[in-house]
Scaffold this motif. Structure first.
Motif, mmCIF file in Angstrom:
data_model
loop_
_atom_site.group_PDB
_atom_site.id
_atom_site.type_symbol
_atom_site.label_atom_id
_atom_site.label_comp_id
_atom_site.label_asym_id
_atom_site.label_seq_id
_atom_site.Cartn_x
_atom_site.Cartn_y
_atom_site.Cartn_z
ATOM 1 N N THR A 136 -12.861 35.653 -38.188
ATOM 2 C CA THR A 136 -13.297 37.265 -38.058
ATOM 3 C C THR A 136 -12.802 37.572 -36.597
ATOM 4 O O THR A 136 -13.027 36.931 -35.276
ATOM 5 C CB THR A 136 -14.772 36.962 -37.963
ATOM 6 O OG1 THR A 136 -15.261 36.382 -39.020
ATOM 7 C CG2 THR A 136 -15.319 38.644 -38.026
ATOM 8 N N PHE A 183 -10.786 40.461 -40.512
ATOM 9 C CA PHE A 183 -10.525 39.024 -40.769
ATOM 10 C C PHE A 183 -9.005 39.078 -40.541
ATOM 11 O O PHE A 183 -8.387 39.821 -41.090
ATOM 12 C CB PHE A 183 -11.247 38.554 -41.838
ATOM 13 C CG PHE A 183 -12.495 38.744 -42.041
ATOM 14 C CD1 PHE A 183 -12.981 39.552 -42.845
ATOM 15 C CD2 PHE A 183 -13.604 37.807 -41.562
ATOM 16 C CE1 PHE A 183 -14.410 39.927 -42.899
ATOM 17 C CE2 PHE A 183 -14.879 38.051 -41.832
ATOM 18 C CZ PHE A 183 -15.534 39.019 -42.565
ATOM 19 N N HIS A 232 -15.787 39.024 -31.304
ATOM 20 C CA HIS A 232 -16.025 37.431 -31.028
ATOM 21 C C HIS A 232 -15.420 37.096 -29.561
ATOM 22 O O HIS A 232 -14.386 37.911 -29.344
ATOM 23 C CB HIS A 232 -15.738 36.651 -32.121
ATOM 24 C CG HIS A 232 -16.799 36.667 -33.365
ATOM 25 N ND1 HIS A 232 -17.978 36.350 -32.985
ATOM 26 C CD2 HIS A 232 -16.476 37.052 -34.390
ATOM 27 C CE1 HIS A 232 -18.553 36.604 -34.458
ATOM 28 N NE2 HIS A 232 -17.831 36.965 -35.045
ATOM 29 N N TRP A 238 -13.315 34.820 -29.032
ATOM 30 C CA TRP A 238 -11.841 34.378 -29.269
ATOM 31 C C TRP A 238 -11.010 35.656 -29.782
ATOM 32 O O TRP A 238 -9.866 35.301 -29.923
ATOM 33 C CB TRP A 238 -11.998 33.487 -30.568
ATOM 34 C CG TRP A 238 -12.459 33.666 -31.696
ATOM 35 C CD1 TRP A 238 -12.294 34.546 -32.664
ATOM 36 C CD2 TRP A 238 -13.991 33.666 -32.211
ATOM 37 N NE1 TRP A 238 -12.983 34.775 -33.930
ATOM 38 C CE2 TRP A 238 -14.205 33.938 -33.531
ATOM 39 C CE3 TRP A 238 -15.051 32.712 -31.614
ATOM 40 C CZ2 TRP A 238 -15.290 33.976 -34.094
ATOM 41 C CZ3 TRP A 238 -16.278 32.454 -32.594
ATOM 42 C CH2 TRP A 238 -16.319 33.104 -33.635
#
Lengths: 109, 116
Positions: free
Chosen positions: A48, A38, A57, A59
């Protein structure tokens, strides 16, 4: 309860590469600990970057990658940017109970 | 858009009770675990526990078991974190997160201040 350990702080030059590690008091970190990474900037909620060792993820910037290295989970930042200056936390799962590490402060300087 | 919206900041005195909330929207609330994370002033993240709103299955960190209660009301897509007797050491920011989809969404945090 298990203890998860991280380096307190690291410094990386702009454009440089740095690897953060995440160890477990119970022994080697494995994929079965489902390591997460994180990022938390000052005054913001965490977000995250990496889950399940090395998954990203949508992003997550491509310059971040996760792996297992020498019995630890690792987060590698390749090509550091000023906006990467933040606190980074890893988290491991112990039979469904999540434990966070103490965090690593990354300075880009 | 998946969103978790938490209730606003609270100030309480030691010994008082408190319940803070986390409301989900933009997804099927009952199908994903919601986790709670504490961050004491100037300190790191601590995982407190999680709940599956679909059947209220709840898991706690050993550090927080018996200290707080995690619950959910699936009819209004809300998860809760509750104290019966606050202590000064409960002063912190509390975050909820959609743990069941790899912590992909976080609430904005609720600041709880416990002071006499």
């Amino acid at each position: 309860q298990a203890v998860v350990t991280q380096e307190p702080s690291v410094t990386v030059s702009p454009g440089g590469t740095v690897t953060l590690t995440c160890g477990s008091s119970t022994g080697a970190v494995t994929s079965g600990h489902y390591p997460y990474w994180f990022q938390q900037r000052p005054g913001q909620a965490p977000r995250t970057l990496i889950y399940d060792t090395n998954k990203k993820h949508s992003w997550t910037p491509a310059r971040f990658s996760g792996s297992l290295l020498g019995g630890k989970a690792a987060l590698t930042l390749s090509g550091a940017q000023p906006e990467d200056e933040a606190e980074y936390y890893c988290s491991l799962s112990y039979s469904g109970v999540r434990v966070f590490g103490g965090g690593t402060k990354v300075t880009v300087l | 858009e998946v969103q978790l919206v938490q209730s606003g900041a609270e100030v309480r005195e030691p010994g008082e009770s408190l319940k803070i909330s986390c409301k989900g929207s933009g997804y099927s609330f009952t199908n994903y675990w919601i986790g709670w994370v504490r961050q004491m002033p100037g300190k790191g993240l601590e995982w407190m526990g999680m709940i599956y709103p679909g059947d209220s299955d709840t898991r706690y960190s050993p550090s927080f078991r018996g200290q707080v209660t995690i619950s959910a009301d699936k009819s209004i897509s809300a998860a809760y974190l509750q104290w019966t007797s606050l202590k000064a050491s409960d002063t912190a920011i509390y975050y909820c997160a959609r743990q069941g989809n790899y912590f992909d969404s976080w609430g904005q945090g609720t600041l709880v201040t416990v002071s006499s």
